[in-house]
Write a protein that holds these residues in place. Structure first.
Motif, PDB file in Angstrom:
ATOM      1  N   UNK A  64       0.832  -1.193   0.000  1.00 51.02           N
ATOM      2  CA  UNK A  64       0.000   0.000   0.000  1.00 51.02           C
ATOM      3  C   UNK A  64       0.868   1.246   0.000  1.00 51.02           C
ATOM      4  N   UNK A  65       0.242   2.365  -0.314  1.00 51.93           N
ATOM      5  CA  UNK A  65       0.983   3.616  -0.465  1.00 51.93           C
ATOM      6  C   UNK A  65       1.659   4.060   0.823  1.00 51.93           C
ATOM      7  N   UNK A  66       1.134   3.626   1.974  1.00 51.86           N
ATOM      8  CA  UNK A  66       1.673   4.111   3.251  1.00 51.86           C
ATOM      9  C   UNK A  66       2.602   3.109   3.938  1.00 51.86           C
ATOM     10  N   UNK A  67       3.022   2.071   3.219  1.00 51.48           N
ATOM     11  CA  UNK A  67       3.848   1.050   3.846  1.00 51.48           C
ATOM     12  C   UNK A  67       5.350   1.231   3.621  1.00 51.48           C
ATOM     13  N   UNK A  68       5.731   2.350   3.001  1.00 51.83           N
ATOM     14  CA  UNK A  68       7.140   2.615   2.781  1.00 51.83           C
ATOM     15  C   UNK A  68       7.983   2.564   4.048  1.00 51.83           C
ATOM     16  N   UNK A  69       7.549   3.199   5.148  1.00 50.81           N
ATOM     17  CA  UNK A  69       8.340   3.139   6.387  1.00 50.81           C
ATOM     18  C   UNK A  69       8.532   1.724   6.900  1.00 50.81           C
ATOM     19  N   UNK A  70       7.537   0.878   6.728  1.00 52.34           N
ATOM     20  CA  UNK A  70       7.669  -0.507   7.174  1.00 52.34           C
ATOM     21  C   UNK A  70       8.692  -1.255   6.325  1.00 52.34           C
ATOM     22  N   UNK A  71       8.695  -0.984   5.016  1.00 53.31           N
ATOM     23  CA  UNK A  71       9.695  -1.603   4.145  1.00 53.31           C
ATOM     24  C   UNK A  71      11.089  -1.112   4.506  1.00 53.31           C
ATOM     25  N   UNK A  72      11.200   0.178   4.795  1.00 55.57           N
ATOM     26  CA  UNK A  72      12.497   0.744   5.173  1.00 55.57           C
ATOM     27  C   UNK A  72      13.005   0.135   6.472  1.00 55.57           C
ATOM     28  N   UNK A  73      12.076  -0.288   7.333  1.00 62.48           N
ATOM     29  CA  UNK A  73      12.455  -0.888   8.611  1.00 62.48           C
ATOM     30  C   UNK A  73      12.770  -2.375   8.492  1.00 62.48           C
ATOM     31  N   UNK A  74      12.632  -2.911   7.278  1.00 64.37           N
ATOM     32  CA  UNK A  74      13.025  -4.302   7.057  1.00 64.37           C
ATOM     33  C   UNK A  74      11.912  -5.277   6.741  1.00 64.37           C
ATOM     34  N   UNK A  75      10.656  -4.816   6.698  1.00 65.23           N
ATOM     35  CA  UNK A  75       9.572  -5.733   6.349  1.00 65.23           C
ATOM     36  C   UNK A  75       9.630  -6.051   4.855  1.00 65.23           C
ATOM     37  N   UNK A  76       9.427  -7.323   4.517  1.00 65.68           N
ATOM     38  CA  UNK A  76       9.534  -7.752   3.121  1.00 65.68           C
ATOM     39  C   UNK A  76       8.155  -7.908   2.487  1.00 65.68           C
ATOM     40  N   UNK A  77       7.885  -7.078   1.499  1.00 70.77           N
ATOM     41  CA  UNK A  77       6.639  -7.186   0.748  1.00 70.77           C
ATOM     42  C   UNK A  77       6.860  -7.937  -0.563  1.00 70.77           C
ATOM     43  N   UNK A  78       8.091  -8.385  -0.791  1.00 68.99           N
ATOM     44  CA  UNK A  78       8.410  -9.173  -1.975  1.00 68.99           C
ATOM     45  C   UNK A  78       8.543 -10.642  -1.575  1.00 68.99           C
ATOM     46  N   UNK A  79       8.770 -11.507  -2.555  1.00 64.43           N
ATOM     47  CA  UNK A  79       8.990 -12.919  -2.269  1.00 64.43           C
ATOM     48  C   UNK A  79       9.840 -13.534  -3.385  1.00 64.43           C
ATOM     49  N   UNK A  80      11.136 -13.225  -3.412  1.00 67.04           N
ATOM     50  CA  UNK A  80      12.012 -13.752  -4.468  1.00 67.04           C
ATOM     51  C   UNK A  80      12.047 -15.275  -4.504  1.00 67.04           C
ATOM     52  N   UNK A  81      11.915 -15.917  -3.337  1.00 64.42           N
ATOM     53  CA  UNK A  81      11.921 -17.386  -3.300  1.00 64.42           C
ATOM     54  C   UNK A  81      10.760 -17.950  -4.113  1.00 64.42           C
ATOM     55  N   UNK A  82       9.602 -17.336  -3.997  1.00 63.04           N
ATOM     56  CA  UNK A  82       8.431 -17.805  -4.737  1.00 63.04           C
ATOM     57  C   UNK A  82       8.633 -17.615  -6.237  1.00 63.04           C
ATOM     58  N   UNK A  83       9.123 -16.463  -6.641  1.00 66.09           N
ATOM     59  CA  UNK A  83       9.347 -16.212  -8.065  1.00 66.09           C
ATOM     60  C   UNK A  83      10.366 -17.194  -8.622  1.00 66.09           C
ATOM     61  N   UNK A  84      11.435 -17.459  -7.850  1.00 67.35           N
ATOM     62  CA  UNK A  84      12.445 -18.437  -8.285  1.00 67.35           C
ATOM     63  C   UNK A  84      11.827 -19.829  -8.414  1.00 67.35           C
ATOM     64  N   UNK A  85      10.918 -20.175  -7.504  1.00 71.52           N
ATOM     65  CA  UNK A  85      10.250 -21.473  -7.560  1.00 71.52           C
ATOM     66  C   UNK A  85       9.386 -21.590  -8.814  1.00 71.52           C
ATOM     67  N   UNK A  86       8.649 -20.549  -9.133  1.00 71.40           N
ATOM     68  CA  UNK A  86       7.812 -20.569 -10.335  1.00 71.40           C
ATOM     69  C   UNK A  86       8.665 -20.746 -11.588  1.00 71.40           C
ATOM     70  N   UNK A  87       9.833 -20.131 -11.575  1.00 70.49           N
ATOM     71  CA  UNK A  87      10.760 -20.308 -12.711  1.00 70.49           C
ATOM     72  C   UNK A  87      11.275 -21.742 -12.767  1.00 70.49           C
TER      73      UNK A  87
END
Length: 274
Positions: A64-87
């Motif tokens: 969401x638009x207001x979750x930037x501070x949470x990402x900056x604090x280390x929360x992960x909104x991505x999932x590279x492991x999942x994308x690698x698995x799909x590949x």
């Protein structure tokens, strides 16, 4: 839409490389939806008329638009492991991406959006709701709906993503006629689902996999998430779902391919798990 139901407090020009894309990729156009009622974009939920064992596995890349501070604090909104698995599993997939997610993870957005296995669709910029009373999400004003769609598209394309299709998933899966008119003006098709994985905030991968496997039928469209913080067991569920469905004779296709199976239907409004 981000198909997750996370409450808010937890709350364009193509890149130069586009000219170098293989002709077949440049010429291929995503399936277009049949027209809906006057002024309303169609809503695609499943290829109902097909008997072919095809299924579309889709993932919402939510932020969401207001979750930037949470990402900056280390929360992960991505999932590279999942994308690698799909590949690794060679699963054709459609990723519905918020503009804010694309801005937070531009290299991942570009990697997904230039991989022939994937296509990228619009999930709004902010992941705010397009109708009131949608899982507690902040609500986009009607006057700002087109800007939400256009800003997300610009943010996604700015990353260098090339495989971008004119499909939109409403945050929370919530929409009404005013929202459908907005998409009609943008010449975009609304894409929902008929199988809810239940992976949002789930902690039991087996339960998520069972819910998907119990719900799939020919032409199904499954909604899942590729955000670690909101859907931590999705990759483990996918490890069960993909081989089991293949054992049953299913093959995985993108939404643009599934849409070619049938004419989408139009409905006046809806809510879901997005």
């Amino acid at each position: 839409m981000e198909s997750s139901t996370r409450p808010p407090s937890r709350s364009p020009s193509p890149s130069p490389s586009a000219k170098a894309a293989p002709p077949a990729q440049e010429e291929r156009k995503p399936a277009a939806a049949a027209p809906g009622p006057p002024g309303l974009t169609p809503v695609f939920k499943r290829a109902r008329d097909t008997t072919d064992k095809v299924v579309a596995l889709t993932f919402d890349a939510d932020m969401t638009a207001d979750e930037g501070p949470r990402a900056a604090a280390g929360e992960h909104f991505d999932n590279p492991e999942l994308i690698a698995l799909l590949r690794l599993l060679k699963v054709h997939t459609t990723v519905f991406m918020t503009g804010r997610w694309a801005e937070q993870y531009p290299s991942q957005a570009r990697s997904i959006g230039t991989d022939p296995l994937f296509e990228v669709a619009n999930h709004s910029y902010s992941h705010y709701a397009f109708t009131p009373r949608c899982y507690g999400l902040p609500v986009v004003r009607k006057a700002d709906m087109r800007a939400e769609v256009e800003r997300a598209d610009a943010s996604i394309r700015r990353t260098g993503a090339l495989n971008v299709v004119p499909y939109f998933r409403f945050p929370g899966g919530c929409y009404d006629d005013a929202a459908l008119r907005t998409l009609a003006a943008e010449r975009m098709t609304a894409v929902q689902w008929d199988v809810v994985s239940g992976d949002a905030f789930a902690t039991d991968a087996d339960a998520v996999a069972k819910q998907v496997l119990d719900g799939v039928k020919p032409g199904s469209l499954i909604v899942m998430h590729c955000t670690r913080s909101a859907a931590p067991v999705t990759a483990d569920a996918v490890r069960q779902v993909v081989p089991e469905l293949r054992e049953r004779g299913y093959r995985f296709v993108k939404v643009s391919d599934l849409m070619g199976q049938k004419r989408p239907s139009v409905e006046a409004g809806g809510t879901g798990s997005g």
